[in-house]
Each structure stands twice: as structure tokens, then as C-alpha cells.
Write a protein that holds these residues in place. Sequence first.
Motif, PDB file in Angstrom:
ATOM      1  N   VAL A 192       0.835  -1.198   0.000  1.00 50.11           N
ATOM      2  CA  VAL A 192       0.000   0.000   0.000  1.00 50.11           C
ATOM      3  C   VAL A 192       0.874   1.254   0.000  1.00 50.11           C
ATOM      4  CG1 VAL A 192      -1.896  -1.182   1.162  1.00 50.11           C
ATOM      5  CG2 VAL A 192      -0.153  -0.001   2.527  1.00 50.11           C
ATOM      6  N   ALA A 193       0.238   2.402  -0.240  1.00 46.37           N
ATOM      7  CA  ALA A 193       0.976   3.664  -0.363  1.00 46.37           C
ATOM      8  C   ALA A 193       1.765   3.991   0.895  1.00 46.37           C
ATOM      9  CB  ALA A 193       0.019   4.798  -0.702  1.00 46.37           C
ATOM     10  N   LYS A 194       1.228   3.692   2.063  1.00 42.03           N
ATOM     11  CA  LYS A 194       1.933   3.988   3.313  1.00 42.03           C
ATOM     12  C   LYS A 194       3.266   3.262   3.368  1.00 42.03           C
ATOM     13  CE  LYS A 194       1.562   3.381   8.342  1.00 42.03           C
ATOM     14  NZ  LYS A 194       2.717   2.466   8.447  1.00 42.03           N
ATOM     15  N   ARG A 195       3.271   1.975   3.064  1.00 42.63           N
ATOM     16  CA  ARG A 195       4.508   1.197   3.100  1.00 42.63           C
ATOM     17  C   ARG A 195       5.480   1.690   2.033  1.00 42.63           C
ATOM     18  NH1 ARG A 195       8.885  -0.399   4.664  1.00 42.63           N
ATOM     19  NH2 ARG A 195       9.739  -2.395   3.975  1.00 42.63           N
ATOM     20  N   GLN A 196       4.987   2.004   0.853  1.00 42.44           N
ATOM     21  CA  GLN A 196       5.861   2.509  -0.204  1.00 42.44           C
ATOM     22  C   GLN A 196       6.487   3.838   0.195  1.00 42.44           C
ATOM     23  OE1 GLN A 196       3.936   2.620  -4.012  1.00 42.44           O
ATOM     24  NE2 GLN A 196       3.331   0.469  -3.947  1.00 42.44           N
ATOM     25  N   ALA A 197       5.690   4.729   0.771  1.00 43.90           N
ATOM     26  CA  ALA A 197       6.204   6.059   1.140  1.00 43.90           C
ATOM     27  C   ALA A 197       7.231   5.960   2.260  1.00 43.90           C
ATOM     28  CB  ALA A 197       5.049   6.967   1.556  1.00 43.90           C
ATOM     29  N   GLU A 198       6.989   5.112   3.256  1.00 41.71           N
ATOM     30  CA  GLU A 198       7.947   5.010   4.358  1.00 41.71           C
ATOM     31  C   GLU A 198       9.254   4.363   3.900  1.00 41.71           C
ATOM     32  OE1 GLU A 198       5.595   2.941   7.225  1.00 41.71           O
ATOM     33  OE2 GLU A 198       6.137   0.936   6.493  1.00 41.71           O
ATOM     34  N   PHE A 199       9.167   3.378   2.987  1.00 41.92           N
ATOM     35  CA  PHE A 199      10.388   2.773   2.455  1.00 41.92           C
ATOM     36  C   PHE A 199      11.172   3.807   1.660  1.00 41.92           C
ATOM     37  CE2 PHE A 199      12.849   0.718  -0.849  1.00 41.92           C
ATOM     38  CZ  PHE A 199      13.498  -0.298  -0.175  1.00 41.92           C
TER      39      PHE A 199
ATOM     40  N   ILE B  42      30.839   0.302   6.452  1.00 41.09           N
ATOM     41  CA  ILE B  42      29.835   1.239   6.951  1.00 41.09           C
ATOM     42  C   ILE B  42      28.832   0.488   7.816  1.00 41.09           C
ATOM     43  CG2 ILE B  42      27.972   2.830   6.306  1.00 41.09           C
ATOM     44  CD1 ILE B  42      30.669   3.889   5.511  1.00 41.09           C
ATOM     45  N   CYS B  43      28.398   1.105   8.905  1.00 42.32           N
ATOM     46  CA  CYS B  43      27.255   0.587   9.653  1.00 42.32           C
ATOM     47  C   CYS B  43      26.192   1.678   9.682  1.00 42.32           C
ATOM     48  CB  CYS B  43      27.645   0.160  11.066  1.00 42.32           C
ATOM     49  SG  CYS B  43      28.101   1.508  12.175  1.00 42.32           S
ATOM     50  N   GLY B  44      24.964   1.264   9.889  1.00 43.06           N
ATOM     51  CA  GLY B  44      23.892   2.251   9.887  1.00 43.06           C
ATOM     52  C   GLY B  44      22.587   1.652  10.328  1.00 43.06           C
ATOM     53  N   SER B  45      21.563   2.490  10.353  1.00 42.69           N
ATOM     54  CA  SER B  45      20.234   2.064  10.754  1.00 42.69           C
ATOM     55  C   SER B  45      19.211   2.989  10.103  1.00 42.69           C
ATOM     56  CB  SER B  45      20.093   2.095  12.272  1.00 42.69           C
ATOM     57  OG  SER B  45      18.861   1.547  12.692  1.00 42.69           O
ATOM     58  N   ILE B  46      18.068   2.410   9.731  1.00 43.68           N
ATOM     59  CA  ILE B  46      16.956   3.148   9.139  1.00 43.68           C
ATOM     60  C   ILE B  46      15.720   2.884   9.981  1.00 43.68           C
ATOM     61  CG2 ILE B  46      15.516   3.484   7.078  1.00 43.68           C
ATOM     62  CD1 ILE B  46      17.804   2.247   5.441  1.00 43.68           C
ATOM     63  N   THR B  47      14.911   3.904  10.195  1.00 44.05           N
ATOM     64  CA  THR B  47      13.678   3.709  10.947  1.00 44.05           C
ATOM     65  C   THR B  47      12.587   4.613  10.394  1.00 44.05           C
ATOM     66  OG1 THR B  47      12.728   3.582  13.175  1.00 44.05           O
ATOM     67  CG2 THR B  47      14.176   5.460  12.709  1.00 44.05           C
TER      68      THR B  47
END
Length: 241
Positions: free
Chosen positions: A59-66, A101-106
Motif C-alpha cells: 500500500v501507499a503507506k509502506r511505499q512512502a515510508e520505504f 559502513i554501519c547504519g540504521s533506518i527507521t
Amino acid sequence: MNPLPALPACCTPLDDHWPLPDALPDTVLLSTRFDPSLLVPDDFRRSQIEPPPSVQRSVAKRQAEFLAGRLCARAALLQLQGLDCSPAIGEDRAPVWPSGICGSITHSTGHAAAIVAQKADWRGLGMDLENLLNAERAERLAGEILTPAELKRMAAGRREQRALTVTLTFSVKESLFKALYPIVQQRFYFEHAEVLEWTDRGQVRLRLLTDLSSEWRNGSELDAQFAVKEGQLLSLVSIRA
């Protein structure tokens, strides 16, 4: 260095304000606000972000947050080390960061962020954003998230802080997993760590309750930090090199 593509209309300009109590040296943290109702089908192509099939079908919500999270990550990598790339999704569902590199996405409702650093400076980074639980939902979820010792400490504390305590415990354990999993390559769950204490200033002390490796054993303690703003709680676990 080529400039990054223009941001899609669904995302606000990237913000480099440090939102937590203690800024980490040698890291880059960027965030954005996003509105799924403004997402259009061509945004991924124009942003040069390749969504996995699972996101394409969502759905659009999941696409936008990704999209928002990957845009933050790509811009952070470019600022950190001049790398113009977006981390893919690995088989374990975790982001695949460039070598060294290390990192995190939220992301949570309408807000996404990413933090990156060189492994020479930071071995692990885990960041998590959660909407604050209301009192009723917090009481219902407490037994699934908190250990017996954590439940006992919460019961002894102020009743008006219980929803915050449950939200905080959930979030910092998510951040702990994101920070440690790339190092130990072993899954662990809510019952395998506990929050020992936290302060109103945003400082948290955690302890492992299981052996994850020869280095990260039952009883190992780590620090975390958090901040609450506009109904959301952001937490971060950072492991120095």
C-alpha cells in the motif's frame, strides 16, 4: 560528485538536526517527514530508488515510508563518505550497507530517519522510532515486551509513566537488536534483554540476558538514549569501535 535527484513531493527537505540528548561524533543522521497521500507511481523511478517486489506490491503507506527511509540513508551515505547508493534489503530483511559502513533506518507514522557511520568509528548503530502507546494498549502489551523484573520496576513507578515505559522498552530493544544483530549474526527477542534504568533526560541502561557470542554474553551492559517529540519516541543504541 553528481547531485542527488530532487526529493519527491511526498517528502519534506532532509533535516540534519540531532534529535537526541547526546550527539554522536563521526556519524550522519538525517530525517524527513512524509505524506503517503502525495506519493505518485513515478516517485521511485525519479528518485532512483529501486523498491523490492514486496514494497512494489504494498500500500501507499509502506511505499512512502520505504522511499523516505532510503532517501535519508542515501543522502547520509553521500554526506559521510561520498557514496551515492541506497542500501538494499538482505535475505534477513536488514539493510545491506556498503563495506566498512554501519547504519540504521527507521520510520513511523509520517516520519523517517537514517544514521550512518564508518565501522572504524562505530561498530554498531541501531535506531528505532515508535508512536507513543496509549495507556490501555501499553497495559495490554506490557507482558509481551517487559521481563518480570521490568514489570516489577514499572509497577513500583509512577502510574502516569507506564505507557512511556512500555513504549521506551519496546523501542530500545528494537534499537538494541538493530545494533547487535549485524555483529553477532544471531536473532534474539524481547525476553533476551532488559532495561535496567532510564532517566527523564533520555539516558537508558540495558543488559543482555542471553549469550549471543563470546564477546556479547549474558550480563553485558550497554547504553542507549531516547527523546520524545510530537507523540513519537526515538531511541538509539550505539556501540563504539
